[in-house]
Design a protein around this motif. Structure first.
Motif, PDB file in Angstrom:
ATOM      1  N   ASN A  95       0.819  -1.223   0.000  1.00 51.15           N
ATOM      2  CA  ASN A  95       0.000   0.000   0.000  1.00 51.15           C
ATOM      3  C   ASN A  95       0.850   1.268   0.000  1.00 51.15           C
ATOM      4  O   ASN A  95       0.315   2.368   0.115  1.00 51.15           O
ATOM      5  N   GLY A  96       2.194   1.097  -0.060  1.00 55.94           N
ATOM      6  CA  GLY A  96       3.082   2.254  -0.160  1.00 55.94           C
ATOM      7  C   GLY A  96       3.509   2.848   1.174  1.00 55.94           C
ATOM      8  O   GLY A  96       4.299   3.782   1.211  1.00 55.94           O
ATOM      9  N   LYS A  97       2.998   2.311   2.285  1.00 54.31           N
ATOM     10  CA  LYS A  97       3.380   2.864   3.586  1.00 54.31           C
ATOM     11  C   LYS A  97       4.715   2.270   4.047  1.00 54.31           C
ATOM     12  O   LYS A  97       5.003   1.102   3.783  1.00 54.31           O
ATOM     13  N   ALA A  98       5.521   3.085   4.755  1.00 55.80           N
ATOM     14  CA  ALA A  98       6.825   2.612   5.245  1.00 55.80           C
ATOM     15  C   ALA A  98       6.620   1.550   6.323  1.00 55.80           C
ATOM     16  O   ALA A  98       7.346   0.560   6.391  1.00 55.80           O
TER      17      ALA A  98
ATOM     18  N   GLU B 121      -3.933 -12.495   9.993  1.00 50.19           N
ATOM     19  CA  GLU B 121      -2.758 -11.642   9.756  1.00 50.19           C
ATOM     20  C   GLU B 121      -3.117 -10.199  10.089  1.00 50.19           C
ATOM     21  O   GLU B 121      -4.263  -9.781   9.889  1.00 50.19           O
ATOM     22  N   SER B 122      -2.130  -9.465  10.594  1.00 46.29           N
ATOM     23  CA  SER B 122      -2.310  -8.033  10.826  1.00 46.29           C
ATOM     24  C   SER B 122      -1.330  -7.274   9.942  1.00 46.29           C
ATOM     25  O   SER B 122      -0.279  -7.803   9.580  1.00 46.29           O
ATOM     26  N   SER B 123      -1.665  -6.043   9.624  1.00 49.92           N
ATOM     27  CA  SER B 123      -0.746  -5.226   8.817  1.00 49.92           C
ATOM     28  C   SER B 123       0.492  -4.867   9.621  1.00 49.92           C
ATOM     29  O   SER B 123       1.589  -4.754   9.082  1.00 49.92           O
ATOM     30  N   LEU B 124       0.315  -4.648  10.927  1.00 57.52           N
ATOM     31  CA  LEU B 124       1.435  -4.271  11.793  1.00 57.52           C
ATOM     32  C   LEU B 124       1.942  -5.498  12.537  1.00 57.52           C
ATOM     33  O   LEU B 124       1.170  -6.384  12.883  1.00 57.52           O
ATOM     34  N   SER B 125       3.261  -5.505  12.783  1.00 56.28           N
ATOM     35  CA  SER B 125       3.830  -6.571  13.607  1.00 56.28           C
ATOM     36  C   SER B 125       3.814  -6.106  15.065  1.00 56.28           C
ATOM     37  O   SER B 125       3.603  -4.918  15.341  1.00 56.28           O
TER      38      SER B 125
END
Ligand SMILES: [Zn+2]
Length: 229
Positions: free
Chosen positions: A131-134, A181-185
């Motif tokens: 999605n282009g996010k760092a 699953e999550s986008s953040l770890s």
């Protein structure tokens, strides 16, 4: 000159053609949101009840991801086959920007009242969506398909209006619970909390944990999960 030779254009009220043109442009702009295939995707393929349109070649790796995603979805207690059947894979370029229509920072989106799901930059071989996010900028294709389809399961089970009223954390948390699953770890979340920064995916991360806890407590009832405040 007979009456039939009259130039019909001159008979139209002032502004007629301008209005027609505006309507036509609005149709051109919005029609693909309902029917993405208007944007002439170079690749299309059917897998059972699912139609895929893609900007890059749809290799056998996609069939594998779809099957894995289906397995995740079927684990939902509210599973039904009325999920979104059209998957649109983009390269994150103009077609994505057009179809995302103001939500271009998302991994994917599903359009209520249609059966379309549109995906941001997709790498089928790697099985990833970006999605282009760092931070929180990469997810597995398998999980994003399952996540988006879970939205449709919720709408199907509880009804369109009722499900629109559910709190965002619960809906997104349940979608990620099913997607596993999550986008953040966990590391990302620790860093964000330490620096006091906000992130749009935090509500998803926390939501998934809260949903898992609530389902464990209520015996796995999705009805009870959404009935409670
Ligand atoms: Zn979602």
């Amino acid at each position: 000159m007979s009456p039939s030779d009259t130039n019909t254009n001159s008979a139209k009220p002032k502004g007629y053609w301008g209005k027609r043109l505006a309507l036509m442009l609005a149709f051109i702009a919005f029609a693909p949101l309902l029917a993405p295939q208007f944007l002439l995707f170079p690749y299309a393929k059917r897998f059972g009840d699912t139609i895929v349109y893609s900007e890059s070649e749809i290799t056998p790796a996609f069939a594998k991801a779809l099957a894995q995603s289906d397995k995740l979805l079927r684990a939902s207690a509210i599973y039904g086959d009325d999920y979104d059947h059209v998957i649109v894979l983009t390269n994150g370029g103009w077609r994505w920007k057009w179809l995302a229509f103001g939500a271009s920072g998302a991994f994917a989106l599903n359009r209520p009242l249609t059966t379309n799901m549109v995906f941001n930059r997709t790498d089928i071989a790697a099985g990833k969506i970006y999605n282009g996010k760092a931070m929180g900028g990469e997810r597995s294709l398998v999980s994003v398909i399952a996540h988006e389809r879970t939205h449709a399961l919720i709408r199907q089970h509880f009804g369109f209006i009722q499900s629109a009223l559910f709190p965002g954390w619960k809906v997104e948390g349940y979608a990620d619970y099913i997607a596993q699953e999550s986008s953040l770890s966990a590391d990302d979340v620790t860093k964000l909390k330490a620096s006091g920064q906000d992130h749009p995916a935090l509500i998803y991360y926390q939501g998934r944990q809260d949903v898992a806890r609530l389902l464990a407590k209520n015996g796995g009832s999705v009805d009870k999960l959404f009935a409670s405040g």
